[in-house]
Design a protein around this motif. Structure first.
Motif, PDB file in Angstrom:
ATOM      1  N   LEU A  33       0.868  -1.180   0.000  1.00 25.86           N
ATOM      2  CA  LEU A  33       0.000   0.000   0.000  1.00 25.86           C
ATOM      3  C   LEU A  33       0.902   1.227   0.000  1.00 25.86           C
ATOM      4  CD1 LEU A  33      -2.668  -1.175   2.599  1.00 25.86           C
ATOM      5  CD2 LEU A  33      -2.931  -1.052   0.114  1.00 25.86           C
ATOM      6  N   ALA A  34       1.049   1.833  -1.183  1.00 27.81           N
ATOM      7  CA  ALA A  34       2.026   2.907  -1.370  1.00 27.81           C
ATOM      8  C   ALA A  34       1.431   4.298  -1.242  1.00 27.81           C
ATOM      9  CB  ALA A  34       2.687   2.760  -2.751  1.00 27.81           C
ATOM     10  N   ALA A  35       0.105   4.429  -1.411  1.00 26.49           N
ATOM     11  CA  ALA A  35      -0.513   5.756  -1.367  1.00 26.49           C
ATOM     12  C   ALA A  35      -2.011   5.630  -1.138  1.00 26.49           C
ATOM     13  CB  ALA A  35      -0.258   6.514  -2.663  1.00 26.49           C
ATOM     14  N   VAL A  36      -2.558   6.610  -0.440  1.00 23.28           N
ATOM     15  CA  VAL A  36      -4.004   6.782  -0.326  1.00 23.28           C
ATOM     16  C   VAL A  36      -4.315   8.168  -0.880  1.00 23.28           C
ATOM     17  CG1 VAL A  36      -5.952   7.031   1.262  1.00 23.28           C
ATOM     18  CG2 VAL A  36      -4.243   5.243   1.645  1.00 23.28           C
ATOM     19  N   VAL A  37      -5.227   8.212  -1.852  1.00 25.23           N
ATOM     20  CA  VAL A  37      -5.580   9.477  -2.503  1.00 25.23           C
ATOM     21  C   VAL A  37      -7.055   9.754  -2.249  1.00 25.23           C
ATOM     22  CG1 VAL A  37      -5.555  10.807  -4.642  1.00 25.23           C
ATOM     23  CG2 VAL A  37      -3.857   8.987  -4.292  1.00 25.23           C
ATOM     24  N   SER A  38      -7.335  10.894  -1.632  1.00 25.85           N
ATOM     25  CA  SER A  38      -8.710  11.251  -1.286  1.00 25.85           C
ATOM     26  C   SER A  38      -9.250  12.324  -2.217  1.00 25.85           C
ATOM     27  CB  SER A  38      -8.766  11.762   0.160  1.00 25.85           C
ATOM     28  OG  SER A  38     -10.067  12.212   0.483  1.00 25.85           O
ATOM     29  N   SER A  39     -10.558  12.226  -2.487  1.00 31.76           N
ATOM     30  CA  SER A  39     -11.207  13.227  -3.334  1.00 31.76           C
ATOM     31  C   SER A  39     -11.695  14.427  -2.528  1.00 31.76           C
ATOM     32  CB  SER A  39     -12.393  12.599  -4.080  1.00 31.76           C
ATOM     33  OG  SER A  39     -13.389  12.189  -3.147  1.00 31.76           O
ATOM     34  N   ARG A  40     -11.452  14.399  -1.229  1.00 33.55           N
ATOM     35  CA  ARG A  40     -11.789  15.583  -0.421  1.00 33.55           C
ATOM     36  C   ARG A  40     -10.853  15.696   0.773  1.00 33.55           C
ATOM     37  NH1 ARG A  40     -14.983  14.780   4.147  1.00 33.55           N
ATOM     38  NH2 ARG A  40     -15.794  12.661   4.424  1.00 33.55           N
ATOM     39  N   GLU A  41     -10.607  16.945   1.163  1.00 36.88           N
ATOM     40  CA  GLU A  41      -9.797  17.189   2.345  1.00 36.88           C
ATOM     41  C   GLU A  41     -10.547  16.724   3.585  1.00 36.88           C
ATOM     42  OE1 GLU A  41     -10.855  19.644   0.316  1.00 36.88           O
ATOM     43  OE2 GLU A  41      -9.138  20.783  -0.471  1.00 36.88           O
ATOM     44  N   GLY A  42      -9.806  16.285   4.573  1.00 31.22           N
ATOM     45  CA  GLY A  42     -10.420  15.942   5.850  1.00 31.22           C
ATOM     46  C   GLY A  42     -11.091  14.591   5.910  1.00 31.22           C
ATOM     47  N   ALA A  43     -11.018  13.802   4.853  1.00 33.97           N
ATOM     48  CA  ALA A  43     -11.621  12.467   4.893  1.00 33.97           C
ATOM     49  C   ALA A  43     -10.936  11.630   5.974  1.00 33.97           C
ATOM     50  CB  ALA A  43     -11.489  11.791   3.534  1.00 33.97           C
ATOM     51  N   PHE A  44     -11.741  10.902   6.750  1.00 33.44           N
ATOM     52  CA  PHE A  44     -11.171  10.101   7.838  1.00 33.44           C
ATOM     53  C   PHE A  44     -10.227   9.030   7.305  1.00 33.44           C
ATOM     54  CE2 PHE A  44     -11.424   6.678  11.114  1.00 33.44           C
ATOM     55  CZ  PHE A  44     -10.804   7.388  12.142  1.00 33.44           C
ATOM     56  N   ALA A  45     -10.447   8.609   6.059  1.00 35.34           N
ATOM     57  CA  ALA A  45      -9.542   7.613   5.455  1.00 35.34           C
ATOM     58  C   ALA A  45      -8.089   8.101   5.468  1.00 35.34           C
ATOM     59  CB  ALA A  45      -9.982   7.309   4.030  1.00 35.34           C
ATOM     60  N   LEU A  46      -7.879   9.408   5.353  1.00 40.71           N
ATOM     61  CA  LEU A  46      -6.512   9.941   5.385  1.00 40.71           C
ATOM     62  C   LEU A  46      -5.883   9.755   6.764  1.00 40.71           C
ATOM     63  CD1 LEU A  46      -7.039  13.202   3.309  1.00 40.71           C
ATOM     64  CD2 LEU A  46      -5.769  11.160   2.589  1.00 40.71           C
ATOM     65  N   GLU A  47      -6.710   9.810   7.816  1.00 45.43           N
ATOM     66  CA  GLU A  47      -6.201   9.555   9.160  1.00 45.43           C
ATOM     67  C   GLU A  47      -5.827   8.082   9.315  1.00 45.43           C
ATOM     68  OE1 GLU A  47      -8.458  11.182  12.429  1.00 45.43           O
ATOM     69  OE2 GLU A  47      -9.308  12.752  11.142  1.00 45.43           O
ATOM     70  N   ARG A  48      -6.632   7.214   8.728  1.00 41.25           N
ATOM     71  CA  ARG A  48      -6.292   5.784   8.765  1.00 41.25           C
ATOM     72  C   ARG A  48      -4.952   5.548   8.066  1.00 41.25           C
ATOM     73  NH1 ARG A  48     -10.940   2.513   9.968  1.00 41.25           N
ATOM     74  NH2 ARG A  48     -12.938   3.554   9.610  1.00 41.25           N
ATOM     75  N   ALA A  49      -4.767   6.200   6.925  1.00 35.04           N
ATOM     76  CA  ALA A  49      -3.515   6.046   6.180  1.00 35.04           C
ATOM     77  C   ALA A  49      -2.329   6.534   7.005  1.00 35.04           C
ATOM     78  CB  ALA A  49      -3.605   6.808   4.858  1.00 35.04           C
ATOM     79  N   TYR A  57      -2.632  11.713  -0.014  1.00 29.77           N
ATOM     80  CA  TYR A  57      -2.689  12.815  -0.973  1.00 29.77           C
ATOM     81  C   TYR A  57      -4.140  13.216  -1.173  1.00 29.77           C
ATOM     82  CZ  TYR A  57       1.922  10.848  -1.981  1.00 29.77           C
ATOM     83  OH  TYR A  57       3.199  10.362  -1.865  1.00 29.77           O
ATOM     84  N   VAL A  58      -4.349  14.459  -1.568  1.00 33.08           N
ATOM     85  CA  VAL A  58      -5.695  14.943  -1.861  1.00 33.08           C
ATOM     86  C   VAL A  58      -5.749  15.465  -3.288  1.00 33.08           C
ATOM     87  CG1 VAL A  58      -7.504  16.595  -1.270  1.00 33.08           C
ATOM     88  CG2 VAL A  58      -6.138  15.538   0.549  1.00 33.08           C
ATOM     89  N   VAL A  59      -6.663  14.908  -4.066  1.00 35.40           N
ATOM     90  CA  VAL A  59      -7.005  15.459  -5.378  1.00 35.40           C
ATOM     91  C   VAL A  59      -8.491  15.780  -5.271  1.00 35.40           C
ATOM     92  CG1 VAL A  59      -7.118  15.069  -7.872  1.00 35.40           C
ATOM     93  CG2 VAL A  59      -5.228  14.101  -6.544  1.00 35.40           C
ATOM     94  N   ALA A  60      -8.791  16.992  -4.819  1.00 35.25           N
ATOM     95  CA  ALA A  60     -10.153  17.346  -4.412  1.00 35.25           C
ATOM     96  C   ALA A  60     -11.047  17.579  -5.622  1.00 35.25           C
ATOM     97  CB  ALA A  60     -10.136  18.583  -3.526  1.00 35.25           C
ATOM     98  N   ARG A  61     -12.193  16.907  -5.608  1.00 34.95           N
ATOM     99  CA  ARG A  61     -13.142  17.070  -6.723  1.00 34.95           C
ATOM    100  C   ARG A  61     -13.547  18.527  -6.900  1.00 34.95           C
ATOM    101  NH1 ARG A  61     -15.461  18.479 -10.239  1.00 34.95           N
ATOM    102  NH2 ARG A  61     -17.237  17.621 -11.370  1.00 34.95           N
ATOM    103  N   ARG A  62     -13.728  19.244  -5.805  1.00 34.97           N
ATOM    104  CA  ARG A  62     -14.207  20.628  -5.909  1.00 34.97           C
ATOM    105  C   ARG A  62     -13.170  21.584  -6.492  1.00 34.97           C
ATOM    106  NH1 ARG A  62     -12.930  23.953  -1.537  1.00 34.97           N
ATOM    107  NH2 ARG A  62     -11.797  22.948   0.181  1.00 34.97           N
ATOM    108  N   SER A  63     -11.937  21.097  -6.642  1.00 37.31           N
ATOM    109  CA  SER A  63     -10.893  21.930  -7.243  1.00 37.31           C
ATOM    110  C   SER A  63     -10.928  21.903  -8.766  1.00 37.31           C
ATOM    111  CB  SER A  63      -9.511  21.464  -6.762  1.00 37.31           C
ATOM    112  OG  SER A  63      -9.400  21.570  -5.363  1.00 37.31           O
ATOM    113  N   PHE A  64     -11.812  21.074  -9.330  1.00 40.32           N
ATOM    114  CA  PHE A  64     -11.834  20.892 -10.785  1.00 40.32           C
ATOM    115  C   PHE A  64     -13.231  21.168 -11.333  1.00 40.32           C
ATOM    116  CE2 PHE A  64      -8.554  18.254  -8.964  1.00 40.32           C
ATOM    117  CZ  PHE A  64      -7.446  18.555  -9.745  1.00 40.32           C
TER     118      PHE A  64
END
Length: 211
Positions: A33-49, A57-64
């Motif tokens: 497991l080399a990376a976790v990429v979230s579509s929104r900031e603050g997702a709890f999954a990022l804390e798990r990672a 990493y965050v590639v936020a949907r609302r940024s596009f």
């Protein structure tokens, strides 16, 4: 050479946790497991990672402005990370064909039903379990499949059935499908991919025996 895995998430990351737990038990054979990429900031999954020492990493949907431009940014990020396998784990956005072109037969998704039942556009989260209960089916379950251009339409890798019980609510069924099926077959499918044991022939995925 270990396969580098990126997990795409949008929320709590329960399926991500199942993968993290499987890795800690040594069950993701030849995979990392080399990376976790979230579509929104603050997702709890990022804390798990972060707790597991996996870069987030965050590639936020609302940024596009649209899904296509977000998909292009995701592909760029994944290529920069030298990713071999992409896993969609509660990722709540439709990826455009650029992702499939970049990772043909190298994107896995877990869906909380036995495809082709209760799948496709509009079938996500609790909606899937509400539909299964409303239809009156006796058995549901989960499916891991390769991702193609059609939502939930790619070749099926693994499936596991879960009995529906009298008095089930959508929430109770959702939890049981996760515990008994999703968290079992997703790590197994990821491991099979990383071991090089999956081959795709049209709509059929074949699992090779261990050498």
């Amino acid at each position: 050479m270990q396969k580098r895995i990126a997990v795409l998430v949008s929320g709590g990351g329960t399926n991500l946790q199942a993968l993290i737990d499987a890795q800690s038990r040594g069950e993701l054979k030849n995979g990392l497991l080399a990376a976790v990429v979230s579509s929104r900031e603050g997702a709890f999954a990022l804390e798990r990672a972060a707790a597991a020492g996996i870069p987030g990493y965050v590639v936020a949907r609302r940024s596009f402005p649209d899904n296509r431009s977000m998909t292009a940014a995701l592909v760029s990020q994944l290529r920069a990370l030298d990713i071999d396998l992409v896993v969609l784990a509660g990722f709540m956005h439709i990826l455009t064909e650029e992702m499939v072109a970049a990772y043909p037969n190298a994107i896995l998704n877990v869906h909380p039903a036995l495809i082709p039942s209760f799948c496709g556009a509009g079938y996500y989260g609790l909606h899937v379990h509400e539909a299964a209960l409303a239809y009156g089916v006796k058995v549901t379950g989960a499916t891991v499949h390769f991702v193609n251009e059609e939502p939930d339409g790619g070749p099926i890798v693994l499936q596991k059935a879960v009995d529906i019980r009298e008095g089930d609510t959508p929430e109770a069924l959702q939890r049981r499908v996760m515990e008994e099926a999703e968290w079992v077959i997703l790590p197994k499918a990821v491991s099979l991919f990383c071991e090089g044991r999956l081959s795709v022939d049209g709509r059929t995925v074949k699992v090779k025996n261990k050498d």
